[in-house]
Design a protein around this motif. Structure first.
Motif: not given
Lengths: 551, 334
Positions: A352, A355, A492, A508, A531
């Protein structure tokens, strides 16, 4: 050399490095055999093997059917939101954009939980209700449906703009001449939005063409192979053949480039919004209001309630519900502990964190590149504009897996040796998202009169002052929107991430892929929901920071 | 006599002190990065090792066999040395990795000699520390005891239509291993896979997905492995392993050390612990089998083990293509 020219040159060099250079490596790898000799064998193998040929045909058909579904659903929603008095009109936009928030791989999981032909929740409910209805997600149509659903927000955005921007005078003139409402729609409104519909359809075809996140989890078990899944399978699992994978990736890139050219032609034909256009009248639905409300409720169920509900449900159960369960099993099998376990997991926290940092850096770089590129393309009429524009738009047309493979080949080894660094991930993300920054800058620059620049120059402002005092305040709000979109897309991203990440540099997207492969669906559902929330919060923060305080 | 035993005692004491010193130095490195498969035995073994060596932390990177091998290969080809110890159930990849010079020689490990000859590479590049048994996973809610399958062959019968799950051989790993078993089996052959597929068997990406599908009732039975089934059972899933009467394919979890490991001393210490009696105890306490004593074929007459040393990349690619065509029809060639 002036500072402005230097900035454009730097932008062009950077784009060449992140797009053209990996593409050249991909071509190079596809045309060499393992001993290093030149060969056409890999390309020949793509066309010769029936399975690969079938993969190419499936890719094309899925792109077309997915795009048709996306264009129809996005178009109907856009028409209802922009041109009618449909009940709950204000909710249509968030409803239409909702599928964009979760990565395609997660949307696929949600639909597997719901509509697996054997034991999917919908099938269990349909069977319990005594109906003979049966849905099967593991099929060609399943891939096309989920692919189209994931792309429909893109169609909605383009078509909503097209419907809202129509000049009401033409419609009024037709009505004055006695045309009925259906005739006005058929002869005036639909022909006016047709180029936008074609542009939206082609853009969706481009996105469906590159949708590894849907094609892998649904298509592979259904034996519906596409070029994306074949590239992944040939380069990362099973017997590895990077030459063949590169040849397939090249073919996929060529198909993407062709679709992109068609899309750009269609987009240019779409009528631009006139600044002094008269707003068009909204269509009164009358007795159709409630059937339309029902249609919207059905879409809300399909796009929002069912998939997100399935994810939430799945995140609370180690194993799915199924028809053979006793009442006791139904009541007892709940487990919310996955959330705590994820929170404690160092790899998850690291992913996380990575990302967030990489998505922020991607958003910043894409906006910077977009602003400089936009200025060169739409303000300066710089030489080589067509090439610069192509560099921006070439890679978003490609599947993340293809971009990841190309970036890995180009930067993973000599002379850059970037494998095992954050930089290789950032390059892949910027390559995929640079166009978003340019689109945002284009929207702002096209709407800004050039007289402002001239006035500033007359007053003695240099390029830096011009940028600081005129362009930045004008570009800021639209660039902020572009930054927020780039952030979500990078946060994403799955395909490229899973190709180029390495131990200690998890993100992620790579984590979602690993967890999906392992069949740890409870964790996957929880990660996806977490997410999605983190992406929304992060993009809101990025938007806020770039936009600055409201005047 | 006395002098000899005294000398042996001194030598033993010296050896132990050298080993203890080596262990202490290995502890100084502080960490060992272990690339391992996805099942739950690995975290348990890492925890047991850390309990025995409190100064050493095992950093576990878990991926499915084919993806793990691809990651290790990508690391090596690009000069990034992340893994110290590399453990996969994909036994067939190890001879290739050894040929490329990426695996260290383990013959000097203190516990190397304690392993039976069939459980280690004669050239010292790898050893087995855990036996994986293939089985038919059954959802106990959907299949009552009297209806449970007894053999692999019967799964292609109409009564199992649309109820069987198997791992796609195109994704390598377990699926391809099972296909090799079928191809070598007199009564099954690759045609059996084609019949399964024609009977509506669904293909899954890896064993974990297959186990989830059976545990969730999306398929009644699946061609699985005991490690995944045991893990799902522990999580409360209604699933059980049935060992088929017509064959028992065995796979092994392998230990190998990266020849350019970033933490070479801890890597060797950890590899040695995995093949030691202490490591085997953790395996057996978790309900699995460790490779000790007689050959598996001597214990289970139906056991089948792949001769990994006879394979190479070209053969694997050709076989995978053949399986793919057989399983997915004429358009199935890679």
């Amino acid at each position: 050399m002036k500072r402005g020219q230097a900035a454009v040159l730097l932008c062009a060099v950077l784009l060449l490095l992140v797009t053209a250079y990996p593409a050249a490596w991909l071509t190079f790898r596809a045309l060499r055999d393992p001993s290093g000799a030149w060969t056409l064998e890999n390309l020949r193998a793509v066309f010769a093997a029936p399975r690969l040929r079938e993969g190419a045909i499936n890719t094309l058909l899925l792109a077309l059917t997915g795009a048709a579904f996306a264009a129809v659903s996005g178009g109907v929603l856009a028409a209802l939101a922009a041109r009618t008095d449909a009940p709950g009109r204000a909710l249509i936009r968030p409803l239409a954009l909702a599928p964009y928030l979760v990565p395609p791989i997660v949307a696929s999981l949600a639909w597997i939980v719901l509509a697996d032909g054997q034991g999917g929740l919908l099938n269990v409910l349909l069977a319990r209700a005594g109906t003979s209805l049966h849905v099967e997600i593991f099929s060609f149509w399943g891939v096309a449906f989920v692919g189209g659903l994931v792309c429909s927000p893109v169609a909605f955005i383009i078509l909503h703009e097209a419907f809202s921007g129509l000049d009401g005078e033409l419609e009024e003139a037709a009505r004055v001449c006695g045309a009925s409402e259906p005739l006005v729609w058929r002869r005036v409104i639909l022909p006016a939005v047709w180029p936008a519909l074609a542009a939206a359809g082609l853009l969706c075809a481009l996105l469906c063409n590159a949708q590894f996140g849907v094609q892998a989890p649904i298509g592979m078990p259904a034996n519906v192979w596409t070029l994306s899944t074949l590239v992944y399978s040939t380069s990362l699992v099973g017997p590895v053949d990077l030459g063949l994978a590169s040849a397939m990736a090249l073919l996929l890139a060529a198909a993407g480039a062709l679709l992109l050219v068609l899309q750009r032609v269609a987009a240019r034909r779409a009528a631009p919004r006139r600044a002094n256009a008269r707003p068009a009248r909204r269509l009164a639905l009358g007795r159709w209001r409630w059937p339309v409300a029902g249609l919207l409720a059905l879409y809300a169920a399909v796009a929002l309630v069912l998939p997100y509900g399935a994810l939430l449900l799945r995140s609370l159960r180690p194993f799915n519900l199924h028809a053979g369960m006793s009442a006791h099993q139904l009541i007892s099998g709940w487990d919310a502990g996955v959330w705590a376990r994820l929170w404690r997991d160092e790899v998850v926290r690291r992913a996380f964190r990575h990302s967030f940092i990489l998505a922020t850096a991607t958003a910043a770089l894409c906006c910077l590149l977009g602003a400089v590129g936009g200025w060169a393309l739409y303000r300066r009429r710089t030489r080589g504009r067509a090439l610069l524009e192509w560099l921006f738009f070439a890679t978003p047309a490609l599947s993340g897996v293809v971009v990841g493979l190309a970036v890995l080949l180009a930067f993973g080894g000599a002379p850059f040796w970037l494998y095992g660094t954050y930089l290789i991930l950032l390059i892949a993300y910027v390559a995929r998202e640079a166009a978003t920054g340019l689109k945002a800058a284009e929207a702002a620059l096209r709407g800004t009169p050039t007289e402002l620049d001239e006035a500033a120059r007359v007053c003695g402002a240099g390029a830096f002052q011009l940028a600081q005092r005129i362009w930045w305040p004008l570009l800021r709000p639209t660039l902020a929107a572009g930054a927020a979109l780039s952030f979500i897309a990078a946060f994403r991203e799955v395909g490229a991430s899973s190709m180029v990440y390495s131990h200690g540099h998890e993100v992620l997207g790579s984590l979602l892929m690993v967890v999906w492969q392992d069949g740890r669906y409870q964790e996957l559902a929880a990660l996806a929901l977490a997410g999605g929330l983190a992406a929304m919060a992060g993009s809101a923060l990025v938007y806020r920071v770039v936009r600055g305080p409201r005047a | 006599m006395k002098l000899v035993s005294m000398r042996a005692a001194v030598l033993r004491a010296l050896l132990l002190s050298v080993l203890a010193a080596a262990a202490a130095r290995a502890d100084d490195e502080g960490v060992v990065v272990w690339y391992a498969g996805t099942h739950a035995l690995h975290p348990a073994m890492a925890a047991a090792f850390m309990a025995a060596h409190p100064k050493t932390r095992v950093e576990l990177v878990q991926l499915g066999g084919p993806a793990l091998t691809a990651r290790f290969t990508a690391d090596q080809e690009r000069g990034v040395q992340a893994a110290d110890v590399f453990s996969s159930g994909l036994t067939e990849c190890y001879p290739g990795l050894r040929r490329r010079g990426w695996l260290a020689d383990l013959r000097g490990l203190p516990h190397w000699g304690g392993l039976p000859a069939w459980a280690k590479d004669p050239r010292g590049a790898y050893a087995f520390f855990h036996v994986i048994r293939h089985c038919i996973a059954v959802n106990t809610d959907l299949v009552p005891p009297q209806r449970r399958p007894r053999s692999y062959a019967e799964l292609s019968e109409p009564r199992w239509k649309n109820q069987v799950a198997l791992v796609d051989p195109d994704t390598g790993g377990t699926g391809l291993y099972l296909a090799r078993f079928a191809a070598a089996h007199r009564g099954l052959g690759l045609g059996w896979l084609a019949r399964l597929r024609a009977n509506g068997a669904r293909l899954f990406f890896q064993s974990g997905q297959l186990t989830e599908a059976v545990a969730s009732g999306r398929r009644a039975v699946g061609l699985d492995r005991d490690v995944e089934v045991a893990e799902a059972r522990r999580a409360g899933a209604p699933i059980e392993c049935v060992f088929a009467s017509d064959g028992l394919p065995l796979q092994f979890t392998v230990v190998a050390v990266n020849s350019r490991a970033p933490h070479p001393k801890t890597a060797r210490l950890f590899a040695d612990w995995l093949i030691s009696a202490e490591g085997s105890k953790v395996v057996t306490q978790a309900g699995f089998l460790a490779p000790r004593g007689r050959r598996p074929q001597a214990i289970w007459p139906k056991a089948w083990v792949l001769d990994v040393e006879s394979l190479d990349d070209a053969e694997t690619k050709a076989f995978a293509g053949r399986v793919s065509r057989e399983l997915k029809g004429p358009s199935g060639g890679r």
